[in-house]
Scaffold this active site. Structure first.
Site, PDB file in Angstrom:
ATOM      1  N   SER A 158       1.528   0.722  -0.733  1.00 36.44           N
ATOM      2  CA  SER A 158       1.838  -0.393   0.067  1.00 36.44           C
ATOM      3  C   SER A 158       3.046  -0.617  -0.469  1.00 36.44           C
ATOM      4  O   SER A 158       3.652  -0.440  -1.565  1.00 36.44           O
ATOM      5  CB  SER A 158       0.216  -1.373  -0.143  1.00 36.44           C
ATOM      6  OG  SER A 158       1.343  -2.373   0.701  1.00 36.44           O
ATOM      7  N   ASP A 159       3.973  -0.560   0.555  1.00 35.22           N
ATOM      8  CA  ASP A 159       4.786  -1.299   0.380  1.00 35.22           C
ATOM      9  C   ASP A 159       5.772  -2.335   1.548  1.00 35.22           C
ATOM     10  O   ASP A 159       5.194  -1.866   2.847  1.00 35.22           O
ATOM     11  CB  ASP A 159       6.483  -0.492   0.921  1.00 35.22           C
ATOM     12  CG  ASP A 159       7.736  -0.633  -0.438  1.00 35.22           C
ATOM     13  OD1 ASP A 159       7.790  -0.978  -1.181  1.00 35.22           O
ATOM     14  OD2 ASP A 159       8.866  -0.764   1.039  1.00 35.22           O
ATOM     15  N   GLN A 160       6.497  -3.402   1.102  1.00 30.72           N
ATOM     16  CA  GLN A 160       6.691  -4.012   2.621  1.00 30.72           C
ATOM     17  C   GLN A 160       7.998  -4.791   2.775  1.00 30.72           C
ATOM     18  O   GLN A 160       8.832  -4.908   1.359  1.00 30.72           O
ATOM     19  CB  GLN A 160       6.223  -5.349   2.254  1.00 30.72           C
ATOM     20  CG  GLN A 160       6.073  -6.592   3.249  1.00 30.72           C
ATOM     21  CD  GLN A 160       5.401  -7.430   2.608  1.00 30.72           C
ATOM     22  OE1 GLN A 160       5.270  -8.321   2.029  1.00 30.72           O
ATOM     23  NE2 GLN A 160       4.294  -7.320   3.865  1.00 30.72           N
TER      24      GLN A 160
END
Length: 193
Positions: A69-71
């Site tokens: 996951s990345d944001q």
């Protein structure tokens, strides 16, 4: 045979969110250069990084599902990262004051048996109240959100900064879209319930 679950992240926030669905998992630090490519859009950036993280753990054994996951946070059409300093946190919150900011969260589930990744991007909008510099400084001094994209912790006092929130899943704002993740895991044969 039931797949084993790996979270490709060292984020305590993501670990806490994933633990809500009560499945056993291990967390591994991903190997990933998070530098944006030239002219890369926020959506392309977070989906590329989420997939890279899920693929970077070096697990060759079958029967693993690896979550990456990345944001990023976008304020005034500009990607902003973690502030790291008080001064930068105050600056980011001043830019967000009275505006809508958007979080783009990339999520990828890599299946080590099929060598395939399922990757999505989820959007979450945060509408900020009109804030005074004093309110911003008080918040930053109380919560020290130096390692949070956008300079706030929505799960704490940061909620006082907002006028409204808009999105499919509030967990997305913290960094892991749990509703979509459950759908993705079930598609891979790992049932939560």
């Amino acid at each position: 045979m039931q797949s084993k679950l790996i979270l490709a992240s060292t984020s305590p926030f993501r670990k806490e969110i994933l633990s809500k669905i009560q499945l056993d998992f291990d967390a591994i630090s991903p190997v990933c250069d998070e530098t944006p490519l030239k002219n890369e859009s926020p959506i392309n950036l977070v989906t590329r990084l989420a997939e890279t993280k899920a693929n970077s753990c070096g697990i060759e054994d079958p029967n693993y599902l690896i979550i990456g996951s990345d944001q990023v946070c976008v304020i005034n059409e500009k990607i902003v990262g973690k502030p790291l300093t008080r001064e930068k946190a105050v600056q980011q919150l001043e830019e967000a004051s009275g505006h809508k900011i958007t979080f783009y969260t990339g999520l990828s589930v890599f299946n080590t048996t099929t060598k395939q990744a399922d990757t999505i991007c989820e959007e979450f909008n945060v509408y900020f109240r009109q804030l005074t510099r004093k309110q911003i400084e008080n918040y930053v001094d109380k919560e020290e959100p130096f390692y949070c994209a956008g300079s706030f912790k929505c799960e704490g006092l940061g909620i006082a900064l907002f006028e409204k929130l808009e999105g499919k899943d509030p967990n997305t704002l913290i960094g892991l879209p749990l509703i979509s993740l459950i759908d993705m895991l079930e598609k891979q044969g790992l049932n939560v319930l």
